[in-house]
Design an enzyme around this catalytic site. Structure first.
Site, PDB file in Angstrom:
ATOM      1  N   HIS A 194       0.815  -1.225   0.000  1.00 57.68           N
ATOM      2  CA  HIS A 194       0.000   0.000   0.000  1.00 57.68           C
ATOM      3  C   HIS A 194       0.844   1.269   0.000  1.00 57.68           C
ATOM      4  CE1 HIS A 194      -4.113   1.744   1.055  1.00 57.68           C
ATOM      5  NE2 HIS A 194      -4.384   0.745   0.239  1.00 57.68           N
ATOM      6  N   HIS A 224      -6.729  -2.820 -11.275  1.00 55.73           N
ATOM      7  CA  HIS A 224      -7.091  -2.452  -9.903  1.00 55.73           C
ATOM      8  C   HIS A 224      -8.568  -2.101  -9.867  1.00 55.73           C
ATOM      9  CE1 HIS A 224      -7.226   0.662  -6.588  1.00 55.73           C
ATOM     10  NE2 HIS A 224      -6.561  -0.289  -5.973  1.00 55.73           N
TER      11      HIS A 224
END
Length: 382
Positions: free
Chosen positions: A185, A285
């Protein structure tokens, strides 16, 4: 046919839908959003709308270039997300007019199904293991989970051990019966990424996502040189020009463009083709809503190098609405054995429950990601 109106709807949990209307009654839907910046993207959509009203929606390539190049300042997450949602809606209109799914307009199928993976949340290893067990019962065998919590720029061995322990317990519980990617992340500095990736290698994760921030992309080839784990990135890259630099530098094995952030179907199809030329795979994504997912699926089914598709069913962000809550044709999104089949209805293949969208948009939350701080009270990457 002319574009007559553009309407946006901010929705729970953290989505925004867009509707483009035409003078012949054909309507297209898109999903332009940056999570946590929906109002800003909404303003950009309506600014771009000035270029679109009165124009022919079938001229997708020309309208895309107008939206991108008519402004001297261009690119970035806000404008490219606004363009992305508009582009999706234009493809939706074109498919409906021609009575064809978008993938058919792009040359037809390159595969018959695409593997989906599911996000698994949980603060403790036992919670993650329980979540995987539940998802396995409905057919998933591929997952993504957090690779770590916040880490200091240089952190201690206890923090590293905590991250590794979670992964070790998951691999021990399931052996090689599942695959999982680990999402850093962008929380991890380059020095700590080197340490953490080395410690995780024995557990054979499917990939490591955003090992460092996209701003630190020069470290991708350096990190890749020290590991056999494929590295993935792309959700915070917004055009083929961003991806060009990463592909030329090397290091990334899986590109993850977001169809609602990186210019939509038109741009992401070009990104997919660029990646194929570098023998880099594609896994779009998509922790967002159904229109974004539909756009991803159309790219998956025309891109040879597409290998995985993220989807948000059951994701911990989905508070106030689930993935298919605003969709009438839910059955078309059914997965068999963890795979999506091609959407076959004209356009994007999503039938939106507009009445429900309007109702839920009246009380849409302004979602923001958490603000984390380190022990010394400096801001931590979320």
């Amino acid at each position: 046919m002319k574009i007559t109106k553009i309407t946006t709807y901010r929705l729970p949990p953290r989505w925004m839908f867009l509707k483009i209307e035409t003078d012949e009654g054909v309507v297209g839907w898109g999903e332009p959003v940056i999570e946590g910046r929906a109002r800003t993207v909404e303003a950009a959509v309506h600014e771009l709308g000035d270029y679109l009203i009165g124009q022919d929606p079938s001229r997708i390539n020309d309208l895309w270039q107008v939206m991108y190049r008519a402004g001297f300042y261009r690119g970035g997450p806000i404008l490219m997300s606004a363009i992305a949602g508009i582009d999706q809606a234009l493809w939706d209109i074109k498919g409906k007019v021609l009575n064809s799914p978008v993938w058919q307009l792009m040359g037809g199928l390159v595969r018959d199904k695409i593997k989906a993976y599911s996000w698994v949340g949980g603060d403790r290893p036992a919670n993650v293991i329980d979540g995987i067990k539940i998802l396995r019962e409905i057919g998933f065998d591929t997952f993504k989970l957090n690779g770590c919590e916040e880490l200091g720029l240089i952190d201690n061995s206890r923090a590293v051990d905590a991250a590794v322990n979670t992964v070790a317990q998951i691999r021990e519980a399931f052996g090689n019966q599942i695959e999982f990617g680990l999402d850093f992340h962008g929380r991890v500095s380059a020095p700590m990424a080197k340490v953490l990736i080395k410690e995780l290698e024995p557990y054979r994760p499917l990939f490591i996502e955003e090992p460092v921030l996209a701003e630190q992309a020069e470290y991708y080839p350096k990190l890749a040189a020290q590991t056999h784990i494929p590295l993935a990135a792309g959700e915070r890259m917004f055009s083929r020009f961003d991806f060009k630099r990463v592909l030329e530098a090397g290091g990334i094995s899986i590109l993850q463009p977001d169809l609602s952030h990186a210019g939509g179907i038109t741009e992401c199809y070009k990104i997919a083709g660029m990646a194929e030329a570098y023998d880099v795979t594609l896994a779009p994504h998509c922790p967002l809503g159904p229109i974004a997912l539909a756009a991803c699926l159309h790219i998956d089914f025309v891109s040879y190098n597409a290998v995985l598709q993220e989807q948000s069913m059951g994701i911990h962000y989905n508070k106030g609405a689930e993935l298919l809550d605003f969709v009438k044709n839910k059955e078309d999104f059914s997965m068999v054995g963890g795979f999506f089949k091609p959407l076959t209805k004209p356009g994007l293949g999503v039938e939106i429950d507009e009445a429900k969208v309007i109702e839920f948009s009246k009380n849409a939350p302004d979602w923001r990601n958490p603000l984390w701080r380190h022990e010394d009270n400096s801001v931590a990457e979320w």
